[in-house]
Design an enzyme around this catalytic site. Structure first.
Site, short mmCIF file in Angstrom:
data_model
loop_
_atom_site.label_atom_id
_atom_site.label_comp_id
_atom_site.label_asym_id
_atom_site.label_seq_id
_atom_site.Cartn_x
_atom_site.Cartn_y
_atom_site.Cartn_z
N LYS A 55 45.65 -8.72 1.20
CA LYS A 55 45.00 -10.02 1.00
C LYS A 55 45.77 -11.13 1.71
O LYS A 55 45.17 -11.94 2.42
CB LYS A 55 44.92 -10.37 -0.49
CG LYS A 55 44.14 -9.41 -1.35
CD LYS A 55 43.98 -9.92 -2.76
CE LYS A 55 45.28 -10.34 -3.42
NZ LYS A 55 46.31 -9.27 -3.47
N LYS B 298 53.71 -13.15 -7.32
CA LYS B 298 54.72 -12.78 -6.30
C LYS B 298 54.97 -13.92 -5.33
O LYS B 298 55.98 -13.91 -4.62
CB LYS B 298 54.26 -11.54 -5.52
CG LYS B 298 54.10 -10.28 -6.34
CD LYS B 298 53.94 -9.05 -5.45
CE LYS B 298 52.77 -9.12 -4.50
NZ LYS B 298 51.46 -9.17 -5.16
N LYS C 237 43.63 -5.32 -4.77
CA LYS C 237 44.78 -4.64 -5.33
C LYS C 237 46.05 -5.14 -4.66
O LYS C 237 46.05 -5.49 -3.47
CB LYS C 237 44.64 -3.12 -5.12
CG LYS C 237 45.81 -2.29 -5.62
CD LYS C 237 45.59 -0.83 -5.31
CE LYS C 237 46.78 0.00 -5.78
NZ LYS C 237 48.03 -0.38 -5.11
N ASP D 92 44.55 -6.62 -9.68
CA ASP D 92 44.97 -5.61 -10.65
C ASP D 92 44.99 -6.15 -12.07
O ASP D 92 44.85 -5.40 -13.04
CB ASP D 92 46.38 -5.10 -10.33
CG ASP D 92 46.52 -4.59 -8.90
OD1 ASP D 92 46.38 -5.41 -7.98
OD2 ASP D 92 46.77 -3.39 -8.71
#
Length: 328
Positions: free
Chosen positions: A43, A69, A38, A157
């Site tokens: 991570k 991102k 998630k 996600d």
């Protein structure tokens, strides 16, 4: 360019099928590992420290950020962002030039790292960007590079095809999920296990090597999840203020001999020997069962709504006006 022209350009781009992804045999003894979790599960924090520790142990490691991102490598590079493959490719294309490996891959203390990146908000598909990013990596010689480990950081996600690419196309040998003792991160971890199970039934070979528990507060739900789906816990990183502060300040803690180095030494050792397992994902009730009802609302019962409820008052069933003809 008008808004109509932009819309048409996006539609044309979406209609172009990507080149087929490499599906041949892996010719080198490289462990390609996809890490899913998630957003915000840690991570990037774990992978930056893990890759650094592996490099200090004499391993050749390539870390690839596959999250739009583009923050996978930020901790590794002390907060600095590196040019992404997607944005560099676009700029080079406009200039009539080819992308070179030195344009997109950077290194620190033996760790090689790059970011695939993603499109601008509202102007493209992140999953499609992942697919095109891997196409470019293949053109740059991805399948001929000599690494002991290639670590792929994927956002769990998102469930579209691009983010499921390593599992769907057997591009990695095994998957690692990252989670904490909370419902949302374990929900994502369980979804990844479902994807692995699905593609196994379709003839795939990718398995789940285990779970990395991050921000472990000792309540035990992530361990219970691992036991329930049949995967090992590779390591548990505690919820600790010193770790949080150092991570926020872009400090590597996965150094041999450091206070927290043993966690990543254990993680590297366990990852190397962990076989790709076929998990047994849980249904929603099974996930809820990992937590006490007071924490999740698991003691709530579904109460059907009636037509009267929907109208905010009474409701009378009226005779049908349908004309029914006798059969001849």
């Amino acid at each position: 360019m008008t808004m109509f022209d932009q819309d048409m350009a996006l539609r044309e781009e979406a209609g172009i099928e990507p080149d087929p992804v490499h599906t041949g045999e892996v010719t080198k003894e490289t462990q390609i590992i996809a890490i899913y979790g998630k957003g915000g599960s840690g991570k990037s924090f774990a992978l930056s420290n893990l890759s650094y520790m592996m490099a200090q142990q004499g391993k050749r490691v390539l870390l690839i950020g596959c999250d739009p991102k583009s923050d996978t490598t930020s901790l590794l590079f002390g907060g600095k962002s590196c040019p992404t493959i997607i944005e560099t490719s676009s700029a080079k294309k406009l200039a009539g030039e080819e992308v070179r490996i030195e344009d997109v891959c950077f290194q620190r203390d033996g760790v090689f790292a790059m970011e695939l990146g993603g499109p601008e908000v509202g102007r493209g598909c992140g999953g499609r960007g992942i697919i095109h990013g891997f196409e470019l990596l293949e053109k740059l010689g991805f399948h001929d590079w000599g690494f002991d480990y290639v670590l792929l950081d994927f956002l769990g996600d998102v469930v579209c095809g691009g983010f499921g690419l390593p599992i769907a196309r057997d591009m990695c040998q095994k998957v690692i999920v990252v989670g904490s003792n909370d419902m949302q991160s374990l929900y994502v971890a369980n979804n990844v296990c479902k994807a692995v199970e699905y593609f196994r039934k379709m003839g795939g070979n990718v398995g789940v090597a285990g779970i990395l528990i991050n921000k472990d507060d000792g309540t035990g739900e992530a361990q219970a999840f691992a036991d329930a789906v049949g995967i090992p816990v590779l390591t548990a990183i505690p919820a600790n203020e010193d770790i949080r502060r150092k991570s926020a300040n872009y400090q590597i803690i996965g150094r041999p001999g450091s206070e927290w180095g043993s966690l990543f030494e254990e993680l590297a050792l366990n990852i190397d020997g962990a076989p790709p397992l076929q998990p047994n994902p849980l249904d929603q009730d099974g996930l809820l069962g990992l937590f006490s009802p007071e924490e999740t609302g698991g003691n709530v019962h579904l109460v059907p709504a009636s037509q009267a409820d929907m109208r905010g008052g009474t409701y009378e069933i009226r005779p049908s006006l349908e004309v029914v003809y006798d059969e001849v």
